[in-house]
Write an enzyme that holds these catalytic residues in place. Structure first.
Site: not given
Ligand code: NAP
Length: 244
Positions: A132, A145
């Site tokens: 990120s 975070y």
């Molecule tokens: P999201 O829609 O909330 O998806 C997060 C995913 O992570 C879900 O599939 C969730 O699945 C899984 N997850 C969470 N805890 C877990 C665990 N203990 N074991 C296995 N899976 C787990 O959010 P997203 O934005 O797609 O996030 C994906 C990645 O992108 C993360 O690493 C986040 O930090 C990064 N990111 C996001 C943003 C943003 O603005 N959205 C920006 C920069 C980086 P389950 O709940 O079904 O387990």
């Protein structure tokens, strides 16, 4: 498992960036192994992409071991599972929230990478860590975070050094603001609060990030995309955002 381009393993594939990456890599000819805790949601993504859904909680070593035991080869590992929890100042940080972020974003990434390393080394081998901009920028209330994503950045750079000479590629995919369930999770399911960060901005979609991942993994084997930073045009830094 029949494969064209190879086997891609995606953690956190039940939603957001992980789900979009599954769709994109399936279109690109990869066979998929998808992991997450919400197996119902995961099964839907697997059905749509022809992938295999396996239960995975990256905070649980037993779960990670059971997941890895069912995977014979791993040409691409996308360490995507991650979350933010809360937006409190460091003075008010709840230890439980910090531990959840650390266990998921940092220890989870280490666990999955370790467990799959034999398969990665025995295949074409490419590790994509979803970091990120919080891995090198900070903002008030982001302490827990941003610290975890700074750690992801350090781990990714360390892996790049440690895997030098093995042929295994290592990429950090570094998104800015992406509209997924991320904000809903951060604010404990409060939809009103979760909408706020996206107000007046055209954020990235999961598909925008998935495009970058697909591009990085489909370069020729001698090319390593060390990192890709991708943000909405309206976001210059984690804190500088042009809103309508
Ligand atoms: P999201 O829609 O909330 O998806 C997060 C995913 O992570 C879900 O599939 C969730 O699945 C899984 N997850 C969470 N805890 C877990 C665990 N203990 N074991 C296995 N899976 C787990 O959010 P997203 O934005 O797609 O996030 C994906 C990645 O992108 C993360 O690493 C986040 O930090 C990064 N990111 C996001 C943003 C943003 O603005 N959205 C920006 C920069 C980086 P389950 O709940 O079904 O387990």
């Amino acid at each position: 498992m029949a494969t064209t381009r190879g086997i891609a393993v995606i953690t956190g594939a039940s939603a957001g960036i992980g789900e979009a990456t599954a769709e994109r890599l399936a279109e690109g000819g990869y066979s998929l192994v998808l992991g997450a805790r919400r197996v119902d949601r995961l099964a839907e993504v697997a059905a749509a992409t022809g992938g295999t859904a396996l239960p995975l909680d990256v905070t649980d070593q037993g779960s990670v071991d059971a997941f890895a035991a069912q995977i014979d080869r791993c040409d691409v590992l996308v360490n995507n599972a991650g979350l933010a929890s809360g937006l409190e100042s460091i003075e008010e940080l709840d230890e439980k929230r910090v531990r959840t972020m650390w266990e998921t974003n940092v220890m989870g990434l280490i666990r999955v990478t370790q467990a799959l390393m034999p398969q990665i080394k025995g295949s074409v081998g490419h590790i994509v860590n979803v970091g990120s901009i919080a891995g090198f920028e900070i903002y008030p209330g982001g302490g827990g975070y941003t610290a975890s994503k700074h750690a992801v950045r350090a781990l990714t750079k360390t892996l790049r050094l440690e895997l030098l000479g093995t042929g295994v590629r290592v990429t950090e995919l570094v998104p800015g603001m992406v509209e997924t369930e991320f904000s809903l999770v951060r604010f404990d399911g409060d939809a009103e609060k979760a909408k706020k960060p996206y107000e007046g901005v055209h954020p990235l979609s999961g598909a925008d990030v998935a495009d970058c991942i697909a591009w990085a993994v489909t370069r020729p084997p001698h090319v390593d995309i060390d990192e890709i930073v991708v943000r909405p045009v309206a976001q210059a830094t984690a804190r500088d955002i042009a809103r309508d």
